[in-house]
Design a protein around this motif. Structure first.
Motif, mmCIF file in Angstrom:
data_model
loop_
_atom_site.group_PDB
_atom_site.id
_atom_site.type_symbol
_atom_site.label_atom_id
_atom_site.label_comp_id
_atom_site.label_asym_id
_atom_site.label_seq_id
_atom_site.Cartn_x
_atom_site.Cartn_y
_atom_site.Cartn_z
ATOM 1 N N ALA A 190 -0.917 2.607 6.112
ATOM 2 C CA ALA A 190 0.347 2.245 6.765
ATOM 3 C C ALA A 190 1.213 3.521 6.143
ATOM 4 O O ALA A 190 1.931 4.232 6.827
ATOM 5 C CB ALA A 190 1.115 0.949 6.548
ATOM 6 N N MET A 191 0.969 3.565 4.745
ATOM 7 C CA MET A 191 1.804 5.014 4.273
ATOM 8 C C MET A 191 1.241 6.265 4.845
ATOM 9 O O MET A 191 2.389 6.959 4.936
ATOM 10 C CB MET A 191 1.438 4.940 2.752
ATOM 11 N N LEU A 192 0.302 6.240 5.135
ATOM 12 C CA LEU A 192 -0.250 7.490 5.862
ATOM 13 C C LEU A 192 0.463 7.775 7.092
ATOM 14 O O LEU A 192 1.066 8.939 7.303
ATOM 15 C CB LEU A 192 -1.667 7.712 5.903
ATOM 16 N N ILE A 193 0.547 6.870 7.879
ATOM 17 C CA ILE A 193 1.247 6.859 9.217
ATOM 18 C C ILE A 193 2.479 7.193 9.092
ATOM 19 O O ILE A 193 2.990 8.247 9.795
ATOM 20 C CB ILE A 193 1.069 5.556 9.840
ATOM 21 N N VAL A 194 3.301 6.582 8.101
ATOM 22 C CA VAL A 194 4.724 6.755 7.697
ATOM 23 C C VAL A 194 4.833 8.149 7.278
ATOM 24 O O VAL A 194 5.905 8.845 7.820
ATOM 25 C CB VAL A 194 5.322 5.724 6.769
ATOM 26 N N ASP A 195 4.049 8.702 6.485
ATOM 27 C CA ASP A 195 4.023 10.171 5.952
ATOM 28 C C ASP A 195 3.868 11.044 7.254
ATOM 29 O O ASP A 195 4.402 12.335 7.256
ATOM 30 C CB ASP A 195 2.913 10.419 4.988
ATOM 31 N N ARG A 196 2.985 10.847 8.183
ATOM 32 C CA ARG A 196 3.077 11.482 9.297
ATOM 33 C C ARG A 196 4.363 11.433 10.085
ATOM 34 O O ARG A 196 4.739 12.559 11.033
ATOM 35 C CB ARG A 196 1.651 11.391 10.052
ATOM 36 N N LEU A 197 4.795 10.422 10.107
ATOM 37 C CA LEU A 197 6.152 10.402 11.122
ATOM 38 C C LEU A 197 7.118 11.089 10.445
ATOM 39 O O LEU A 197 7.920 11.668 11.083
ATOM 40 C CB LEU A 197 6.757 8.689 11.084
ATOM 41 N N VAL A 198 7.278 11.001 9.043
ATOM 42 C CA VAL A 198 8.392 11.789 8.276
ATOM 43 C C VAL A 198 8.050 13.370 8.333
ATOM 44 O O VAL A 198 9.016 13.995 8.740
ATOM 45 C CB VAL A 198 8.297 11.552 6.784
ATOM 46 N N SER A 199 6.890 13.891 8.619
ATOM 47 C CA SER A 199 6.630 15.295 8.622
ATOM 48 C C SER A 199 6.761 15.751 10.055
ATOM 49 O O SER A 199 6.443 16.986 10.232
ATOM 50 C CB SER A 199 5.355 15.500 7.992
ATOM 51 N N THR A 206 2.636 -4.762 12.276
ATOM 52 C CA THR A 206 1.653 -4.963 11.273
ATOM 53 C C THR A 206 1.931 -3.592 10.364
ATOM 54 O O THR A 206 1.799 -3.801 9.223
ATOM 55 C CB THR A 206 0.147 -5.040 11.769
ATOM 56 N N LEU A 207 2.347 -2.440 10.981
ATOM 57 C CA LEU A 207 2.480 -1.372 10.328
ATOM 58 C C LEU A 207 3.970 -1.497 9.291
ATOM 59 O O LEU A 207 3.621 -1.189 8.214
ATOM 60 C CB LEU A 207 2.754 -0.114 11.112
ATOM 61 N N PHE A 208 4.933 -1.979 9.908
ATOM 62 C CA PHE A 208 5.867 -2.426 8.926
ATOM 63 C C PHE A 208 5.813 -3.440 7.596
ATOM 64 O O PHE A 208 6.032 -3.082 6.734
ATOM 65 C CB PHE A 208 7.225 -3.001 9.672
ATOM 66 N N GLU A 209 4.927 -4.441 8.099
ATOM 67 C CA GLU A 209 4.517 -5.346 6.972
ATOM 68 C C GLU A 209 3.562 -4.549 6.006
ATOM 69 O O GLU A 209 3.845 -4.977 4.767
ATOM 70 C CB GLU A 209 3.864 -6.482 7.755
ATOM 71 N N ASP A 210 2.600 -4.016 6.543
ATOM 72 C CA ASP A 210 1.619 -3.473 5.484
ATOM 73 C C ASP A 210 2.020 -2.292 4.577
ATOM 74 O O ASP A 210 1.988 -2.123 3.522
ATOM 75 C CB ASP A 210 0.502 -2.744 6.404
ATOM 76 N N PHE A 211 3.257 -1.265 5.307
ATOM 77 C CA PHE A 211 3.824 -0.547 4.514
ATOM 78 C C PHE A 211 4.834 -1.198 3.428
ATOM 79 O O PHE A 211 4.698 -0.530 2.270
ATOM 80 C CB PHE A 211 4.725 0.303 5.198
ATOM 81 N N GLY A 212 5.398 -2.055 3.705
ATOM 82 C CA GLY A 212 6.261 -2.923 2.964
ATOM 83 C C GLY A 212 5.122 -3.260 1.434
ATOM 84 O O GLY A 212 5.555 -3.609 0.430
ATOM 85 N N ARG A 213 3.795 -3.800 1.887
ATOM 86 C CA ARG A 213 2.962 -4.188 0.751
ATOM 87 C C ARG A 213 2.206 -3.087 0.324
ATOM 88 O O ARG A 213 1.439 -3.234 -0.688
ATOM 89 C CB ARG A 213 1.824 -5.167 1.491
ATOM 90 N N GLY A 214 2.539 -1.739 0.448
ATOM 91 C CA GLY A 214 1.880 -0.748 -0.129
ATOM 92 C C GLY A 214 0.595 -0.218 0.413
ATOM 93 O O GLY A 214 -0.142 0.513 -0.296
ATOM 94 N N ASP A 215 0.278 -0.673 1.674
ATOM 95 C CA ASP A 215 -0.917 -0.456 2.091
ATOM 96 C C ASP A 215 -0.956 1.163 2.402
ATOM 97 O O ASP A 215 -0.254 1.745 3.054
ATOM 98 C CB ASP A 215 -1.259 -1.033 3.682
ATOM 99 N N SER A 216 -2.199 1.714 2.106
ATOM 100 C CA SER A 216 -2.407 3.301 2.148
ATOM 101 C C SER A 216 -2.530 3.772 3.415
ATOM 102 O O SER A 216 -2.044 4.999 3.740
ATOM 103 C CB SER A 216 -3.452 3.445 1.196
#
Length: 122
Positions: A18-27, A6-16
């Motif tokens: 999911a984007m926050l989780i990915v930003d935390r992974l990047v950092s 669901t994280l992958f799918e939601d990120f692909g749809r621009g879910d905020s």
């Protein structure tokens, strides 16, 4: 944390969330894991666009890949028999997360709560 599809799918749809989780992974604020089972599920679609493939692979590249162990497979089978209404990917991911001692990051909180307690809802 173990990332649910669901994280992958939601990120692909621009879910905020999911984007926050990915930003935390990047950092490197958090560590992420993705199971080979989830990777199979993400690519097991009739059609997948090039954009979707790039999004999925970019997130996977931020994580460590984990496989289903024999003990987690056994636990998943037991959980599947107890909770026959649950999708197999939920019992598999829940069993992997329990074995690793990490939370599952998902939007499917209600389903995962039937088998694990440590869940990160975004």
């Amino acid at each position: 944390m173990l990332l649910d599809k669901t994280l992958f799918e939601d990120f692909g749809r621009g879910d905020s969330g999911a984007m926050l989780i990915v930003d935390r992974l990047v950092s490197d604020e958090i560590s992420g894991y993705v199971s080979t089972h989830t990777i199979f599920s993400l690519w097991n679609r009739e059609t997948i666009t090039r954009r979707t493939e790039i999004v999925f692979q970019s997130i996977i590249n931020l994580t460590e890949i984990v496989m289903l162990s024999a003990n987690a497979a056994k636990d998943a089978a037991i959980q599947s028999n107890i909770n026959s209404e649950l999708d197999h990917d939920i019992v598999v991911l829940g069993s992997i997360a329990k074995e690793m001692g990490i939370p599952v990051c998902t939007r499917r909180v209600d389903e995962f709560q039937l088998i694990i307690n440590d869940i990160v809802d975004y």
